[in-house]
Structure formats: structure tokens, C-alpha cells
Write an enzyme that holds these catalytic residues in place. Sequence first.
Site, PDB file in Angstrom:
ATOM      1  CG  HIS A  44      -1.814  -1.169   1.302  1.00  0.00           C
ATOM      2  ND1 HIS A  44      -3.109  -1.136   0.829  1.00  0.00           N
ATOM      3  CD2 HIS A  44      -1.608  -2.437   1.749  1.00  0.00           C
ATOM      4  CE1 HIS A  44      -3.662  -2.331   0.989  1.00  0.00           C
ATOM      5  NE2 HIS A  44      -2.775  -3.143   1.542  1.00  0.00           N
ATOM      6  CG  LEU A  45       3.311   2.239  -2.912  1.00  0.00           C
ATOM      7  CD1 LEU A  45       3.789   2.384  -4.357  1.00  0.00           C
ATOM      8  CD2 LEU A  45       4.514   2.275  -1.962  1.00  0.00           C
ATOM      9  NE  ARG A  46      -2.191   3.380   3.560  1.00  0.00           N
ATOM     10  CZ  ARG A  46      -2.885   2.275   3.764  1.00  0.00           C
ATOM     11  NH1 ARG A  46      -3.633   1.749   2.798  1.00  0.00           N
ATOM     12  NH2 ARG A  46      -2.845   1.666   4.930  1.00  0.00           N
ATOM     13  CG  ASN A  52      -6.642  -0.328   0.051  1.00  0.00           C
ATOM     14  OD1 ASN A  52      -5.535  -0.086  -0.441  1.00  0.00           O
ATOM     15  ND2 ASN A  52      -6.784  -0.680   1.318  1.00  0.00           N
ATOM     16  CE  LYS A  55      -6.661  -7.500  -2.053  1.00  0.00           C
ATOM     17  NZ  LYS A  55      -5.595  -7.028  -1.186  1.00  0.00           N
ATOM     18  CG  LEU A 107      -8.173  -6.668   9.655  1.00  0.00           C
ATOM     19  CD1 LEU A 107      -9.350  -5.792   9.266  1.00  0.00           C
ATOM     20  CD2 LEU A 107      -8.647  -7.870  10.473  1.00  0.00           C
ATOM     21  CG  ASP A 145      -1.120  -6.193   3.684  1.00  0.00           C
ATOM     22  OD1 ASP A 145      -1.459  -5.227   2.971  1.00  0.00           O
ATOM     23  OD2 ASP A 145      -1.861  -6.713   4.528  1.00  0.00           O
ATOM     24  CG  HIS A 193      -3.520   2.883   8.896  1.00  0.00           C
ATOM     25  ND1 HIS A 193      -4.616   3.318   8.185  1.00  0.00           N
ATOM     26  CD2 HIS A 193      -3.402   1.562   8.616  1.00  0.00           C
ATOM     27  CE1 HIS A 193      -5.141   2.296   7.513  1.00  0.00           C
ATOM     28  NE2 HIS A 193      -4.417   1.224   7.759  1.00  0.00           N
ATOM     29  CB  ALA A 195      -6.693  -3.230  10.048  1.00  0.00           C
TER      30      ALA A 195
END
Length: 344
Positions: free
Chosen positions: A16-18, A42, A100, A220, A248, A252, A264
Site C-alpha cells: 500500500h503506497l497510499r 484501496n 484485487k 487484517l 502488505d 496509517h 488495521a
Amino acid sequence: MPQTLVLRRPDDWHIHLRDGAALLSLVPAAARQFARAIVMPNLRPPVTTVQAALAYRNAIMAAVPAGMAFEPLMTLYLTDNTSADEVARAAASDHVHGIKYYPAGATTNSESGVTRIERASAALEAMERHGLPLLMHGEVTDPAIDIFDRERVFLDTVLEPLRRRFPSLRIVLEHITTAEAAAFVTEATGPVAATLTAQHLLLNRNAIFDGGIRPHAYCLPVLKRESHRQALLAAATSGNPRFFLGTDSAPHTRANKESGCGHAGVYSAHAAIELYAEAFEAAGALDRLEAFASLNGPRFYGLAANEGQVTLERLDWTVPASYPMGDDTVVPLRAGHTLHWRLV
Ligand code: DOR
Ligand code: ZN
């Protein structure tokens, strides 16, 4: 004891690179070790079209520091409405490498995910036809199912029927956390693989409650009991090419983790390859790390392995208490702990 470890340059098959300002912190952290990474879609709003994925890719590329090479491998976010045409566009794109699946409500920004997998049939049928991999968050969302059982139940109630309906569909079961998932992947007869995170190889669920509640160990699918960790480590170090590296890494902000309802996600990109080295060394399998980190993933995705190399040296160093993330901070996996390998 080896003092250095030379590996073909690894890739991260799940990160996740945001977006926004965070990219400028997160992309360099990934690029320092990984040549490529499968980038999760996401965001808010989720990346549901090839057009959006290409725009996101441009934003990531703009955050790659000068002199560093990094290739983001983009993904789309499957919804109940993903069309076969969009799948065809994705398959035709040089930059989109998978779609995904998030069960709606399973995790961070999964509200737009699939409500019932039957509703995604047109897209799944097209993916099978085009050979485009389905990357699955493998948990059921039924609140009546115990959170520690949601992956195991998913295998029987969602994945097994899906495999029967689409036997040639290429599937990556993401961030597996149970002995049952490792066995499912090992025993599958078709094109099924799995990614494994560093935290699920290093920690069991006691880490979430170690002397008090530990929000930075919460992700998660949630960490499981020790017997599962051992089964995952056995799978990762088995040499079976179906298992490969996917951090993963899911940062945050500190405030969003240290909250009455902490988000999570575990951030591990600051030391991902070092953390995997630690897990493999503890299993006496350092010689298997290269296949897991650098060879098995590209093979499943139909890409060439990287040409360059990275070197790790045996050196004790202390993980910082936090790292900057945009205007904020993120607390990394193993903050304040000593690691024994360091990327040169
Ligand atoms: O812990 C997690 N964090 N699991 C996921 O599936 C999503 C991720 C995130 O985006 O923060
Ligand atoms: Zn993820």
C-alpha cells in the site's frame, strides 16, 4: 555464520503506497529495496478503472527519487460493477497486472468491494479468459464468524467454489495467515499462489496483547496463534514456488492507529527485506530467501526476474520509533527493536 547476503533484487507483490503527500515518504522506502511492487488500489475513491490506475501510476512515478529505479505494477479494485470491457482494457495495458478482490467491509477502504462474489461473475470470467490474476483478500465478513476463523471459512465457502467455477483463473491468495491457507495453496491443482507478510512470519497473536493492547501489531487478516506462524514459515521456506514475498506494508498515521478504534495495517517497508531475512535465518533457511523474494513472484506473474542485486550485511541496528509519512508520522514494525541484518 554468513556476514553478507547477496540477493537478486527483490520485488514486493503486495504493498500500500497510499496517495497525496504520503507518497513522497512511502515510495522511496519501497524503492530502496524493491525493483517493482504490486500496488494496492484501496484509495479513496478506489482505483476501479485502467484510466485511474494510470493516473495513480504517474503520481507514484513522480515520487521516485532521482537516481532510483522503481516500477509500480498497478491493480484495479474489483466491484460488483466491474465490466468485462474494463477487464479487457486492464489485460491489454502494460501497467495493470491484476485485479484485487476485497469482500465489502473486510478491511480498510473496502466499502466498495464485492458484496457477493457471484455479482462479479462477468469480470471473473473475463479475467480467466485474459489470464489476468485475481488478488484475493481471503476473509469472510459475516460478523457471526469469529475473526480468527474468517480466513479458514473463506477457503471452504468462497475460494473452493470459485476454483471449481473458474479452474483456470490465476489466483493469488494475499497475505495468508493460517496453516489451512498454506495447505490449500500447496495442494491446489491449478494456478494458485500466495503472498506472505513479514509480520505473519515473525509474530503470533500474542504480539497484539503484549503487556497491553498493541495497535501497531494489528492488521487484517489478524495475526494468528503460534502453530499457524510456524506453518507459514514452513511454507515460505519450503522452496515451493507458489509462495512469495508480499509485505502488505499498510501504513496509517500514529493517531489513526493509537485510537479508540485503531485502523488495521502494519508498516514494514522501512526494513522489509531485513525482516524477512530475520525470519528465514531463524528457520535456518537463508539460502531459500532469494527464491521467495526475487524469483517466485515474477514467475507467477509472467515477468522476468530483476537483473540487479542487493546486499544485506550482518549488522545490529535499532529501528526508529517512527518515520515521517507526509506531514504525519507512522510507527513501523519492530519500532525500537534491534534488527540483525541491514541493506547496504
Ligand atoms: O491490515 C490491513 N491494512 N489489511 C488490509 O487488508 C488493508 C490494509 C490497509 O489498507 O490499511
Ligand atoms: Zn493489503
